[in-house]
Structure formats: C-alpha cells, structure tokens
Design an enzyme around this catalytic site. Sequence first.
Site, PDB file in Angstrom:
ATOM      1  N   HIS A 173     -14.738  -1.934   9.871  1.00 31.07           N
ATOM      2  CA  HIS A 173     -14.054  -1.777   8.579  1.00 31.07           C
ATOM      3  C   HIS A 173     -14.382  -2.881   7.594  1.00 31.07           C
ATOM      4  O   HIS A 173     -13.704  -3.051   6.584  1.00 31.07           O
ATOM      5  CB  HIS A 173     -12.541  -1.670   8.756  1.00 31.07           C
TER       6      HIS A 173
ATOM      7  N   ARG B 112      -8.230  -7.720  -7.996  1.00 30.51           N
ATOM      8  CA  ARG B 112      -9.011  -8.964  -8.084  1.00 30.51           C
ATOM      9  C   ARG B 112     -10.467  -8.610  -8.307  1.00 30.51           C
ATOM     10  O   ARG B 112     -10.837  -7.437  -8.288  1.00 30.51           O
ATOM     11  CB  ARG B 112      -8.897  -9.714  -6.765  1.00 30.51           C
TER      12      ARG B 112
ATOM     13  N   LYS C 295       0.832  -1.214   0.000  1.00 33.10           N
ATOM     14  CA  LYS C 295       0.000   0.000   0.000  1.00 33.10           C
ATOM     15  C   LYS C 295       0.868   1.266   0.000  1.00 33.10           C
ATOM     16  O   LYS C 295       0.440   2.323  -0.436  1.00 33.10           O
ATOM     17  CB  LYS C 295      -0.943   0.004   1.198  1.00 33.10           C
TER      18      LYS C 295
ATOM     19  N   GLU D 295      -2.421   6.754   8.632  1.00 37.22           N
ATOM     20  CA  GLU D 295      -2.966   7.827   7.809  1.00 37.22           C
ATOM     21  C   GLU D 295      -4.050   8.609   8.517  1.00 37.22           C
ATOM     22  O   GLU D 295      -4.657   8.157   9.484  1.00 37.22           O
ATOM     23  CB  GLU D 295      -3.418   7.306   6.443  1.00 37.22           C
TER      24      GLU D 295
END
Lengths: 163, 500
Positions: free
Chosen positions: B235, B292, B116, B200
Amino acid sequence: MFINYEHENHVYNVTVKRRQNQYFIMYDNTEYTVEAEELTPGHLKIKLGDRVIKCVITEGEKDKLVFVAGDVFKVKNVELTGTKTTKKKKEEGDLSSPISGRVVNVKVKKGDKVKKGDILLVIEAMKMEYLIRAPYNGKVEKVNFKEKDLIEIGEITVELTKK
Amino acid sequence: MFKKVLIANRGEIAVRIIKACQEMGIKTVAVYSDVDACAPHVHLADETVNLGDPTPSESYLNIQKIIEAAKSTGAEAIHPGYGFLAENPDLSQACIDTGITFIGPKPKVIKLMGDKIEAKKIMEKAGVPVIPGYHGTKQDNSSLIKEGKKIGFPLLVKAAAGGGGKGMRIVHSEDSLEEAIEGAKRESKSAFGDDTVFLEKYLDKPRHIEFQILADEQGNTIHLFERECSIQRRHQKIIEETPSPVMNPQLRNKMGKAAVAAAQAAGYSNAGTIEFMLDGKLNFYFMEMNTRLQVEHPITEMTTGIDLAKWQLRIASGQALTLKQKDLTQRGHAIECRIYAEDPLNGFLPSVGDLKKVEAPIGPNIRNDTGIETGMEITPYYDPMLAKLVVSSENRAESIDKMIWALSHYVILGVTTNISFLKKVLEHKEFRKGNITTHFIDNYFKEWMVAKRKLPIDAIISLAVYDSIHSKREEVVRYKEADPHSPWKHVGRWRMGAGI
C-alpha cells in the site's frame, strides 16, 4: 594476480594480468581482454570488444560495493584457501529479529504453548510493523524482550522448543 | 508575501520547499533533530533550529518545539511538508493561536478530512461516489467483525487517521479478520495517536487515481489533472505517472469535476489531493483527501509547468489564483520513482548505514528531489525514502525508457536501495502496456523477491580491473606523488607506465 571474490555465499575465482591499460581477465575458463581507465577515483570505464562497462566501486572496511548499470553488489575479497567460506544458512525456525527497531507488543510468556504461525512478538521500525511468528509448534522457554525494548537485527526474540 | 518561513520537516521535501522559498526571496528556517545535524536541508536553510532527540515525538512531531522555533526566529509562516505534522490539525490550530500562518488548509478542514469516516459522509452528501464499507463509531472487535462479514471478503481494514499504507490490512477471510483489526489499530495508534479503523470493500482491478487540487482563500478551486499511483507495494506508492494510461478526456473531465466538488464540499484551501479508486469498468469512488502537498507532486509540475510549492506559499499569504481551469493543459508524460533504502532481496526490510557515494543522473527533463548526500548516515528513525527521481518526455514509452536510463545511472552506495526492483517493474511488458492495478506488484513480483542474483560478468571484470589498478604496488607509487592536486593524479596510474 589471483583474486577470490565472495558474493552471497558464492566464491568467484579470477585471475587478472595487466599490460599498460590492457587487462586480461580469466574467469570460468574464459579470457576477457579489456581496456580500462579510472576516470575519477572509483569510476572505471572499461571497453570489452564493442561494449563499454561503466562502474563505480567504493571500499568499506571489509567489503567492496560495485555499481554496474543500476545494480549494486556487495563483494568481499577472500584469501585463497581452497575451501569455500559459506555462511551458516538461516535454519527453519529462525527467531532472530529481521530488523533493528522497537518491540511494540509481546504476545507470549514463558511456558506458553504456541502453534506454528502464531504471532510471538511485534517489532516496529521506520513506522512499519514486523511480526515474529512461531516457525513450528512448541513451548516458549524464554522471552528475551519486553514491550518498548530496542532490538537489534539478528538478536533472538523468543526461545522456543519444538514439540 | 512572507519574509521568513519555517519548514517543519526533513529530507527531500524540506529541501524542495526551502528552494521554492529561496527562489521567491523568502528567508528560510530549517528544524532538525540531533541525527540530522549535517543533513542537506540544514545546510541549505538560512537559519536552523535544533529540536534535539531524534525520536519523532521529541523532534519533528513536537508542536511546542516547532512553534517555539518559529517564534524565536521570527518566522511568519510554517510549511509542514508531508508526513509528520502535515495533517495534524493541532499544528494548524497552534499556528493560528500564536499568530503564525500555517501553509495549508484550516484546522477544521484538516480534522474533517483526516477523519476518513466523516470525510466519506461529506462526499456522499456532495454527490461524490464512495466505496461501500463500514465507517461507524462502534470500534470493538466483535462489532467490527460483524460489519466485516456484512461487507464480505476480501475487505480492507484501514486506520481512520491513516495514510501511506500505515495501519492498513487486507483480509481475505473471516479467520484473519480479528488479527488484522488489532494490527491496524496498534500501527495506527503508534503512527497517528488514534486507533479508530474502518472497513471497506476491496475492488476488482482497482487503480489508484488521484487529482491535484489548488484552492485559494477567495473561493476559487481548480484541478491540475490526474496522477496514476497504482504501482504500490504494501500500500505504499513506488511509481507514479501522469497522465494515467487508462484515462480518456470524458473520464478526466468527470473525475476532475468530482474532485473540485469534493474540495469545495470540504471548504478546502491551499494544495490538496483527492484520491479515487477506479475499478475495471472505470467506475470511480472517492477514497480520501490528502490535505497537504503530495509526495508525487513533481509529476504534475513536470507536465503542467506549474510550481505547486510556490502556489502554496502564495495562497497562504492571501493571494488569489490567477490560473483558470480552461487555460490549464498537460504536455507530454511524466513518471516518478521513489527510491527507498530497503532491500528487495531481503523482504524489503529497511537498510541503514553510511552513504559512501551518492551520484544522481543528470540529463534533459530529469529531476532528482533528494535529501541525501555522500557521507550522510541513514538512521532507523525516519521513513526510508531517500529520493524521488522524476522524468518527463513526449510520451509514456519515452518516459519509461528515460527512467530506466536514469535509474541505471543513479549511484547510491552504502545502503541497499530498491533501484534494481524499480527497473524490473518499468521493464515489465504489462507495465509498458499500461495494464496496471494496485495488485501489480503482488501479481507479477512475488517470485522475484526471493530470486538470488549471481554476480554478473561485468561486475567481475570491474572488480578485477579495480583491484589490479589499486594493488599494493600501485599504492606505493600513488603516495610518492609530490603534488596532491596535480591533474595527473586523476588520469589513472597505468598511463604512467607502471604495468605489472
């Protein structure tokens, strides 16, 4: 016939009488007159006034599962004894595992002093982690599991004396 | 086109891909672990290979066993589905090494987007906006804590290799930062075999909006509009819809272009998804790319009429896209609900057990992608998602009503599911208005989770009628029946005059 249904520690007393496909159900001092048929095994269509109740019921070894309008209820038929059977409530300070899984981290050892909220043990199940925290300040008497052990739901993780 | 494809997955997605192959005349090979021997994906496939031990690392995550299975059955290609090995570049590489086609992007691209931190650097270079944060290589706790303080709270700790909410923590203050970093590292290590994390900024009124991408190996890239996936719990997405209630044509155009640019910057081929965060002022930021087929791909299929799984197969076999961006349109509105084996009244803990009865709702524009059936056991080995219920309608309001109807008719007995919870979310007035953010569940459903239910009168009546019909006296009559296949058997006992 008289039936007692137990659902989440509450007992419901019900009386039901039947004439042909009409049923007279007495609950909480109210009588409900319904017409009913079993469409396929376990599938009932019940007419109550201008309303239709559709439900699906299956029987397990000890309990019944009732599906009504998207909700499922687990219910037990209990013998008429006059006393309510109530399960022992989870006490403050419950240290049993909430889930069956694998112990991935043991944060404490025998003799450790812990504060309320401290993490004692980490259990992983279905790729998610569940933390066992100290419910009160105390001292670790015994740790029942080590890393990588399999743990079953309800098993006591850590024994803790209150301080 | 391929003659035979191995599906390296289980559950609903294996079933969905096998069906796509079968429609295209492609033979299928299913793989399964010991506990899945009687699963629907195994029944459906033309050939099956047992992988043994149910532990994921010994079965669905075992590259060697899967490559071996493909070789022994003569499968020319492997479809990884989602989860498990779908975003593991080693499978993609192992396929290349053994001359098998991997249905997905090249290993280099999976690696790039799977990291990431690297992914964000590439996107920044390509001019795609990214969220402020720390994506550096200093991974010791004290450096991470220092960087965390620079970004400010609240912030997110995320697994660099993560996805699906695994290895992710929100941190509201400095006190809990270290614990969160450790937890995220550990969860990431066990789920993905890598414990790199990044930090973040946590956005205000954030929505999760993602764009579906299709890219062929000839260099054509298109997007198939957005999916709104803001309704999440821990999440984990639970309700997805398209179009997003907040979207307007200008924003869609802008985000779609950014998504295509992002995919091209990554050198992407096959089906993929660019995930963005959209804040309250409609600023969007690149979050990550999923290399994907996405769990929620059916809502895009329902509104565009395009079969993404089939395009994956066509692209992997070398065919060029015949779809042009300007010809693509969306019609109506679609919603997906993820049905999980978990108990909303008991902290959403996974629920395991035997499925005593499974009956899915049937009706116009209702799609049920499932990998379960009556009699099957739900084990603690794998993800607790049982099925995806998808509906589409002319507009959002109708889709919500249809979904509520469909959920109310979805019978799953034997394990506890989140169906009643999903219904409550759909019925919520703010959901109906489209006022949703990724905090929706936390904001409105904290209390609900502990609310105890009383047995409703309809359930009491149903039970009483059932017990009356099935009381012992009736059993005697039932077993006297001469012909067990007699249609009268299903008419109902009481009609034969056997009253109490």
